[in-house]
Design an enzyme around this catalytic site. Structure first.
Site, PDB file in Angstrom:
ATOM      1  N   HIS A 178      -2.033  12.646  -2.173  1.00 13.68           N
ATOM      2  CA  HIS A 178      -2.116  12.183  -3.565  1.00 13.68           C
ATOM      3  C   HIS A 178      -3.301  12.726  -4.353  1.00 13.68           C
ATOM      4  O   HIS A 178      -3.391  12.510  -5.548  1.00 13.68           O
ATOM      5  CB  HIS A 178      -2.128  10.652  -3.636  1.00 13.68           C
ATOM      6  CG  HIS A 178      -3.453  10.062  -3.256  1.00 13.68           C
ATOM      7  ND1 HIS A 178      -3.814   9.831  -1.962  1.00 13.68           N
ATOM      8  CD2 HIS A 178      -4.518   9.687  -4.006  1.00 13.68           C
ATOM      9  CE1 HIS A 178      -5.031   9.325  -1.921  1.00 13.68           C
ATOM     10  NE2 HIS A 178      -5.488   9.232  -3.148  1.00 13.68           N
TER      11      HIS A 178
HETATM   12  C1  UD1 Z   1      -6.161   6.949  -8.142  1.00 11.16           C
HETATM   13  C2  UD1 Z   1      -7.636   7.277  -8.020  1.00 11.16           C
HETATM   14  C3  UD1 Z   1      -7.924   7.880  -6.650  1.00 11.16           C
HETATM   15  C4  UD1 Z   1      -7.380   7.014  -5.539  1.00 11.16           C
HETATM   16  C5  UD1 Z   1      -5.912   6.698  -5.785  1.00 11.16           C
HETATM   17  C6  UD1 Z   1      -5.418   5.727  -4.741  1.00 11.16           C
HETATM   18  C7  UD1 Z   1      -8.762   7.918 -10.123  1.00 11.16           C
HETATM   19  C8  UD1 Z   1      -9.263   9.045 -10.938  1.00 11.16           C
HETATM   20  N1  UD1 Z   1      -8.055   8.245  -9.039  1.00 11.16           N
HETATM   21  O1  UD1 Z   1      -5.447   8.164  -8.114  1.00 11.16           O
HETATM   22  O2  UD1 Z   1      -9.313   8.024  -6.484  1.00 11.16           O
HETATM   23  O3  UD1 Z   1      -7.532   7.695  -4.321  1.00 11.16           O
HETATM   24  O4  UD1 Z   1      -5.756   6.105  -7.082  1.00 11.16           O
HETATM   25  O5  UD1 Z   1      -4.020   5.740  -4.648  1.00 11.16           O
HETATM   26  O6  UD1 Z   1      -8.995   6.785 -10.455  1.00 11.16           O
HETATM   27  N2  UD1 Z   1       1.656   6.213 -11.125  1.00 11.16           N
HETATM   28  C9  UD1 Z   1       2.819   5.508 -11.149  1.00 11.16           C
HETATM   29  N3  UD1 Z   1       2.787   4.182 -10.826  1.00 11.16           N
HETATM   30  C10 UD1 Z   1       1.640   3.532 -10.487  1.00 11.16           C
HETATM   31  C11 UD1 Z   1       0.448   4.262 -10.478  1.00 11.16           C
HETATM   32  C12 UD1 Z   1       0.473   5.590 -10.797  1.00 11.16           C
HETATM   33  O7  UD1 Z   1       3.882   6.043 -11.452  1.00 11.16           O
HETATM   34  O8  UD1 Z   1       1.692   2.318 -10.204  1.00 11.16           O
HETATM   35  C13 UD1 Z   1       1.692   7.667 -11.426  1.00 11.16           C
HETATM   36  C14 UD1 Z   1       1.526   7.980 -12.917  1.00 11.16           C
HETATM   37  O9  UD1 Z   1       2.349   9.063 -13.202  1.00 11.16           O
HETATM   38  C15 UD1 Z   1       0.081   8.407 -13.008  1.00 11.16           C
HETATM   39  C16 UD1 Z   1      -0.181   9.044 -11.654  1.00 11.16           C
HETATM   40  O10 UD1 Z   1       0.623   8.314 -10.745  1.00 11.16           O
HETATM   41  O11 UD1 Z   1      -0.154   9.296 -14.067  1.00 11.16           O
HETATM   42  C17 UD1 Z   1      -1.620   9.006 -11.240  1.00 11.16           C
HETATM   43  O12 UD1 Z   1      -2.116   7.675 -11.265  1.00 11.16           O
HETATM   44  P1  UD1 Z   1      -3.697   7.395 -11.478  1.00 11.16           P
HETATM   45  O13 UD1 Z   1      -3.949   5.959 -11.330  1.00 11.16           O
HETATM   46  O14 UD1 Z   1      -4.193   8.074 -12.705  1.00 11.16           O
HETATM   47  O15 UD1 Z   1      -4.364   8.196 -10.306  1.00 11.16           O
HETATM   48  P2  UD1 Z   1      -4.006   8.270  -8.753  1.00 11.16           P
HETATM   49  O16 UD1 Z   1      -3.525   9.643  -8.469  1.00 11.16           O
HETATM   50  O17 UD1 Z   1      -3.153   7.126  -8.381  1.00 11.16           O
HETATM   51  N1  UDP Z   2      -1.554   2.757   2.046  1.00 14.37           N
HETATM   52  C1  UDP Z   2      -0.497   1.858   2.018  1.00 14.37           C
HETATM   53  N2  UDP Z   2       0.757   2.335   1.760  1.00 14.37           N
HETATM   54  C2  UDP Z   2       1.018   3.651   1.535  1.00 14.37           C
HETATM   55  C3  UDP Z   2      -0.071   4.562   1.557  1.00 14.37           C
HETATM   56  C4  UDP Z   2      -1.351   4.073   1.801  1.00 14.37           C
HETATM   57  O1  UDP Z   2      -0.695   0.659   2.242  1.00 14.37           O
HETATM   58  O2  UDP Z   2       2.184   4.001   1.299  1.00 14.37           O
HETATM   59  C5  UDP Z   2      -2.910   2.246   2.314  1.00 14.37           C
HETATM   60  C6  UDP Z   2      -3.633   2.921   3.451  1.00 14.37           C
HETATM   61  O3  UDP Z   2      -3.309   2.323   4.681  1.00 14.37           O
HETATM   62  C7  UDP Z   2      -5.097   2.725   3.063  1.00 14.37           C
HETATM   63  C8  UDP Z   2      -5.062   2.784   1.557  1.00 14.37           C
HETATM   64  O4  UDP Z   2      -3.718   2.516   1.175  1.00 14.37           O
HETATM   65  O5  UDP Z   2      -5.541   1.438   3.457  1.00 14.37           O
HETATM   66  C9  UDP Z   2      -5.484   4.130   1.088  1.00 14.37           C
HETATM   67  O6  UDP Z   2      -5.191   4.276  -0.262  1.00 14.37           O
HETATM   68  P1  UDP Z   2      -4.941   5.667  -0.946  1.00 14.37           P
HETATM   69  O7  UDP Z   2      -4.588   6.690   0.059  1.00 14.37           O
HETATM   70  O8  UDP Z   2      -4.008   5.428  -2.066  1.00 14.37           O
HETATM   71  O9  UDP Z   2      -6.361   5.973  -1.645  1.00 14.37           O
HETATM   72  P2  UDP Z   2      -7.767   6.534  -1.107  1.00 14.37           P
HETATM   73  O10 UDP Z   2      -8.168   5.793   0.108  1.00 14.37           O
HETATM   74  O11 UDP Z   2      -7.616   7.999  -0.880  1.00 14.37           O
HETATM   75  O12 UDP Z   2      -8.670   6.297  -2.265  1.00 14.37           O
END
Ligand code: UD1
Ligand code: UDP
Length: 358
Positions: free
Chosen positions: A204
Site C-alpha cells: 500500500h
Molecule cells: C495511509 C497512511 C499510511 C499508512 C496507511 C495504513 C498517510 C499519508 N498515509 O495511507 O502511512 O501506512 O494509511 O493503511 O496518511 N481509500 C478507500 N477507502 C478507505 C481509505 C482509503 O477507498 O477507507 C482509498 C482512497 O482512494 C484514497 C487511498 O485509498 O485516496 C489512499 O488513502 P489515504 O488514507 O490517503 O492513504 P493510505 O494509502 O491509506
Molecule cells: N491489517 C489488517 N488487515 C489487512 C491488512 C493489514 O488487519 O487486510 C493490519 C496488520 O495486521 C497490521 C496493520 O493492519 O496490524 C498494519 O496496517 P497497514 O499495513 O495498513 O499500515 P502501516 O503499518 O504500514 O502503517
C-alpha cells in the site's frame, strides 16, 4: 483528567486499542477523535468492533484527498474540537496525515502532546510518513519510543526531554488478540487454505502503488514465481491497478481478497510460510510471529527485524524478489520479553500530568 486520542487510519485503530483499554481502566476520561481518513467498513468499523474500542466521540469524516487538502481539513476540524473539549493532553499515533494534523492543532493550542511510536526514521523524506513523524516528534512533549533505535534517532535530532522507551504498543495488541484470533477466525477454512501452504502479500505504500514501473515489477515477479499468494488488497492499490490497467498482472496464483479484519489478519500471518509486504506493522508482526518476511522497500524503520534476519529488503526489484522467494529461511532465535507498553505509557502520562499541575 481528560485525554483526547486522535486516530484516523487502520494501523492507528490497532495501536489505540490497548492504550484506550488501559486509560479507561485507570478512570481517565478518554475522548476518541476519528478524522475519518479511513472509512470503508473493512478499513475502519471492523476494527472498532473486533478490538472492542469505544465508538469515536467525534468523526470528522474527512475521507481521502491530496495531502494538503486532507491534512488542512483535519487541522480545522481537530482545532475546533480541542477548543471545545479543553483536554489536559492529546495523544497521536504513528505517522499518518491524521498524526500530523493532530500534532499541529494540539501544539498550536499549547496543549501537552504525546506521540505513540516516536523516533522511527526511514531517512527517506520522499515518504509522506517520514515527514509526518519528524514533525510530530519535534512538537511532542512526551515521546513513547518502541525501540532503542528510536531513542537514538531522537537523540541525534537533539530530542532528549520527555523521551521514554516503553516497548511496542503493537506487541500488546498482538499478544492480546492472538488467542482470540485463533478461537474466532475462520479465514483459513473460508479460503480453503492449509497452514504454511501460502505466502501472504500486502502492498500500500505510495512509493510502490503510485509508481507504475515499481508496481508492475512487483506484480510480475510474483506472477512469475508461480507461488500460491493470498493478497488482501488495500483500496489504494486496487484503484491504482485499475487506473494503470495492470489487472492482467494479477495472475491465477495471486488470490486477491478484500482487506480483512485484525483477527483474520493475525491468523493469515501466523499460518503463512512467508510474508511479502511494504507495511510497517506487518513487518513487525511477521518478526514477532517468527514468519520470514520479504519487504518491498529499500529501507525500513524496523531495523531489528533485519538485524535478526527475519526480514530482507528487496525493494521493487524483480530479480531480488524472485531470489528472496527462492531463499526463504528462518532468522535467528530471539526472545521477546513479554513487557507491555500500554501500562507503562499510562503510568508516565499520569505522572507527567501531575507534575505539570504542581
Ligand atoms: C495511509 C497512511 C499510511 C499508512 C496507511 C495504513 C498517510 C499519508 N498515509 O495511507 O502511512 O501506512 O494509511 O493503511 O496518511 N481509500 C478507500 N477507502 C478507505 C481509505 C482509503 O477507498 O477507507 C482509498 C482512497 O482512494 C484514497 C487511498 O485509498 O485516496 C489512499 O488513502 P489515504 O488514507 O490517503 O492513504 P493510505 O494509502 O491509506
Ligand atoms: N491489517 C489488517 N488487515 C489487512 C491488512 C493489514 O488487519 O487486510 C493490519 C496488520 O495486521 C497490521 C496493520 O493492519 O496490524 C498494519 O496496517 P497497514 O499495513 O495498513 O499500515 P502501516 O503499518 O504500514 O502503517
Amino acid at each position: 483528567m481528560k485525554i483526547v486520542s486522535i486516530v484516523g487510519a487502520r494501523p492507528q485503530f490497532i495501536k489505540l486499542a490497548p492504550l484506550s483499554t488501559e486509560l479507561r481502566k485507570k478512570g481517565i476520561n478518554e475522548i476518541i477523535l476519528h478524522t475519518g481518513q479511513h472509512y470503508d467498513d473493512n478499513m475502519n468499523e471492523i476494527f472498532f468492533k473486533e478490538l472492542e474500542i469505544s465508538e469515536p466521540d467525534y468523526n470528522l469524516g474527512i475521507g481521502s484527498g491530496f495531502h494538503g487538502e486532507q491534512t488542512g481539513r483535519m487541522l480545522m476540524g481537530i482545532e475546533k474540537i480541542l477548543i471545545k473539549e479543553k483536554p489536559d493532553l492529546v495523544i497521536v499515533y504513528g505517522d499518518t496525515n491524521s498524526t500530523l494534523a493532530g500534532a499541529l492543532a494540539t501544539s498550536k493550542l499549547h496543549i501537552p502532546l504525546a506521540h505513540v511510536e516516536a523516533g522511527l526514521r526511514s531517512f527517506n523524506k520522499k515518504m509522506p510518513e517520514e515527514i509526518n513523524r519528524i514533525v510530530a516528534d519535534h512538537l511532542s512533549d512526551i515521546l513513547f519510543c518502541p525501540t532503542e533505535t528510536a531513542v537514538e534517532n531522537l537523540k541525534n535530532e537533539g530530542i532528549l526531554k520527555g523521551v521514554y522507551l516503553v516497548g511496542d504498543i503493537m506487541f500488546d495488541a498482538l499478544m492480546h488478540f492472538l488467542k482470540l484470533s485463533q478461537e474466532k477466525s475462520r479465514i483459513l477454512e473460508e479460503l480453503n487454505l492449509t497452514p504454511k501452504s501460502y505466502l501472504l502479500l500486502t502492498i500500500h505504500r505510495a512509493e510502490n502503488t503510485d509508481n507504475v514501473e515499481r508496481l508492475k515489477s512487483i506484480l510480475s515477479a510474483l506472477g512469475e514465481s508461480g507461488k500460491n499468494i493470498i493478497f488482501p488488497i488495500h483500496p489504494r492499490t486496487k484503484n491504482r491497478i485499475r487506473e494503470f490497467g495492470l489487472e492482467n498482472y494479477l495472475t491465477s496464483n495471486i488470490r486477491v481478497i478484500a482487506p480483512v479484519g485484525y483477527l483474520d489478519m493475525l491468523e493469515l500471518e501466523k499460518n503463512a510460510y512467508a510474508i511479502l509486504t511494504d507495511s510497517g506493522g506487518v513487518q513487525k508482526e511477521a518478526f514477532w510471529l517468527k514468519v520470514p518476511c520479504i519487504t518491498l522497500r529499500e529501507e525500513t524503520e524496523w531495523v531489528e527485524t533485519v538485524k535478526y534476519k527475519w526480514n530482507i529488503l528487496v525493494g521493487a526489484n524483480k530479480d531480488k524478489i524472485l531470489e528472496a522467494l527462492d531463499n526463504i529461511r528462518e532468522g535467528e532465535n530471539v526472545n521477546f520479553d513479554s513487557i507491555y507498553a500500554a501500562p507503562k505509557m499510562c503510568e508516565i502520562l499520569l505522572r507527567e500530568l501531575k507534575n505539570r499541575r504542581e
